[in-house]
Design a protein around this motif. Structure first.
Motif, mmCIF file in Angstrom:
data_model
loop_
_atom_site.group_PDB
_atom_site.id
_atom_site.type_symbol
_atom_site.label_atom_id
_atom_site.label_comp_id
_atom_site.label_asym_id
_atom_site.label_seq_id
_atom_site.Cartn_x
_atom_site.Cartn_y
_atom_site.Cartn_z
ATOM 1 N N SER A 73 43.300 35.604 24.024
ATOM 2 C CA SER A 73 42.564 35.276 22.802
ATOM 3 C C SER A 73 41.545 34.171 23.045
ATOM 4 N N GLY A 74 40.323 34.411 22.570
ATOM 5 C CA GLY A 74 39.271 33.413 22.642
ATOM 6 C C GLY A 74 38.728 33.135 24.027
ATOM 7 N N SER A 75 39.160 33.887 25.003
ATOM 8 C CA SER A 75 38.752 33.638 26.391
ATOM 9 C C SER A 75 37.556 34.501 26.788
ATOM 10 N N ASN A 76 36.779 33.980 27.750
ATOM 11 C CA ASN A 76 35.623 34.695 28.267
ATOM 12 C C ASN A 76 35.821 35.083 29.728
ATOM 13 N N THR A 77 37.067 35.051 30.201
ATOM 14 C CA THR A 77 37.335 35.335 31.607
ATOM 15 C C THR A 77 37.335 36.840 31.878
ATOM 16 N N GLY A 78 37.072 37.178 33.139
ATOM 17 C CA GLY A 78 37.078 38.572 33.550
ATOM 18 C C GLY A 78 38.484 39.036 33.875
ATOM 19 N N ILE A 79 38.599 40.000 34.764
ATOM 20 C CA ILE A 79 39.891 40.576 35.129
ATOM 21 C C ILE A 79 40.624 39.674 36.117
ATOM 22 N N SER A 80 41.899 39.459 35.872
ATOM 23 C CA SER A 80 42.744 38.739 36.828
ATOM 24 C C SER A 80 44.132 39.362 36.811
ATOM 25 N N LEU A 81 44.855 39.171 37.902
ATOM 26 C CA LEU A 81 46.165 39.798 38.040
ATOM 27 C C LEU A 81 47.256 38.762 38.230
ATOM 28 N N GLY A 82 48.313 38.916 37.440
ATOM 29 C CA GLY A 82 49.503 38.092 37.599
ATOM 30 C C GLY A 82 50.695 39.009 37.389
ATOM 31 N N ASP A 83 51.597 38.616 36.512
ATOM 32 C CA ASP A 83 52.664 39.536 36.148
ATOM 33 C C ASP A 83 52.135 40.658 35.266
ATOM 34 N N LEU B 156 47.999 42.384 33.850
ATOM 35 C CA LEU B 156 46.569 42.450 34.121
ATOM 36 C C LEU B 156 45.869 41.775 32.946
ATOM 37 N N TYR B 157 45.140 40.714 33.231
ATOM 38 C CA TYR B 157 44.570 39.897 32.156
ATOM 39 C C TYR B 157 43.055 40.082 32.032
ATOM 40 N N ILE B 158 42.587 39.968 30.778
ATOM 41 C CA ILE B 158 41.158 39.957 30.498
ATOM 42 C C ILE B 158 40.914 39.111 29.258
ATOM 43 N N GLY B 159 39.796 38.374 29.264
ATOM 44 C CA GLY B 159 39.456 37.564 28.104
ATOM 45 C C GLY B 159 39.030 38.431 26.926
ATOM 46 N N GLU B 160 39.393 38.005 25.738
ATOM 47 C CA GLU B 160 39.094 38.767 24.529
ATOM 48 C C GLU B 160 37.604 39.047 24.378
ATOM 49 N N GLU C 68 33.605 45.090 27.685
ATOM 50 C CA GLU C 68 33.165 45.440 29.033
ATOM 51 C C GLU C 68 34.333 45.852 29.929
ATOM 52 N N CYS C 69 35.489 46.075 29.354
ATOM 53 C CA CYS C 69 36.705 46.219 30.135
ATOM 54 C C CYS C 69 36.625 47.335 31.181
ATOM 55 N N ARG C 70 36.113 48.496 30.820
ATOM 56 C CA ARG C 70 36.051 49.601 31.773
ATOM 57 C C ARG C 70 35.211 49.209 32.991
ATOM 58 N N ARG C 71 34.024 48.672 32.748
ATOM 59 C CA ARG C 71 33.149 48.290 33.859
ATOM 60 C C ARG C 71 33.773 47.193 34.705
ATOM 61 N N LEU C 72 34.351 46.190 34.045
ATOM 62 C CA LEU C 72 34.957 45.076 34.777
ATOM 63 C C LEU C 72 36.149 45.540 35.611
ATOM 64 N N LEU C 73 36.930 46.456 35.063
ATOM 65 C CA LEU C 73 38.070 46.981 35.815
ATOM 66 C C LEU C 73 37.612 47.742 37.050
ATOM 67 N N LYS C 74 36.587 48.583 36.896
ATOM 68 C CA LYS C 74 36.068 49.321 38.046
ATOM 69 C C LYS C 74 35.572 48.369 39.125
ATOM 70 N N GLU C 75 34.859 47.325 38.707
ATOM 71 C CA GLU C 75 34.356 46.355 39.671
ATOM 72 C C GLU C 75 35.504 45.610 40.350
#
Length: 223
Positions: free
Chosen positions: A88-98, A100-104, A109-116
């Protein structure tokens, strides 16, 4: 199935007709340039039983279905499913932990960011796996490329360049290794003869299990 017509006919400088059932169950026919529509349809009709069987098998294969890119949706990485978590409220791209995270704010842009992201991970991981296995086998590819192909998971050029589709990074490591071994063996055995498969089996005795997994689960390896 009634009238069985190809979804697409591709003519080229080849001598024979080949039939392909795509992951979305479409029939693609590859034919010689001068092949008539009547001849193509005759071959298709002769192969009707095989075509219908393959279409049914393809439609029944596992699939994650249509993507919506919303919180809670699952995505594969190295054979493991990760739940998409929206920050929530984040501008971060894709990251992996326990998960798969993405900023709200980046969700549209989720599809494009995931492919990249997948392509970047493939560029990091696949060449390293190739290098490790190649060193053991004493095979030396001239170059390694990461590509964005739909029809092939990988290929080996006559010049010794190995190309791998980035989507392969969604598969389990042992399946990736099967594809790597397959292409490395092609450096010395360019065909799919019995000798080729014997060489693959010598390196990976259970390769058939991994090849079967890839064929049966290709619908899962999509974004």
């Amino acid at each position: 199935m009634g009238d069985l017509r190809p979804n697409r006919i591709i003519r080229s400088r080849r001598r024979t007709i080949s039939l392909e059932i795509t992951p979305d169950a479409a029939l693609i026919v590859r034919a010689p340039i001068r092949a008539s529509d009547a001849w193509i349809m005759k071959v298709v009709e002769e192969k009707r039983g095989w075509i219908e069987k393959k279409i049914i098998e393809t439609k029944n294969r596992p699939s994650l279905g249509e993507r919506h890119f919303v919180r809670g949706e699952e995505f594969l990485f190295l054979g493991k499913l990760y739940v998409l978590e929206v920050l929530s409220g984040s501008n971060t791209g894709i990251s992996l932990g326990d998960r798969l995270y993405i900023g709200e704010e980046r969700l549209p842009e989720c599809r494009r960011l995931l492919k990249e992201w997948y392509a970047e991970k493939a560029a990091e991981i696949l060449p390293a796996r190739v290098a490790g296995i190649a060193a053991i086998l004493d095979y030396v590819p001239k170059k390694i490329r990461i590509s964005d192909t739909r029809r092939r998971w990988a290929s080996c050029s006559t010049s010794g360049t190995l190309s791998f589709c980035w989507r392969l990074i969604l598969a389990p490591p042992e399946v990736i290794d099967y594809v790597v071994i397959h292409e490395l063996v092609h450096l010395r055995q360019p065909d799919h003869s019995d000798r080729f498969w014997a060489k693959v089996e010598k390196v990976m005795p259970d390769y058939l299990r991994h090849r079967h997994w890839l064929r049966e689960n290709e619908g899962m390896l999509a974004i």
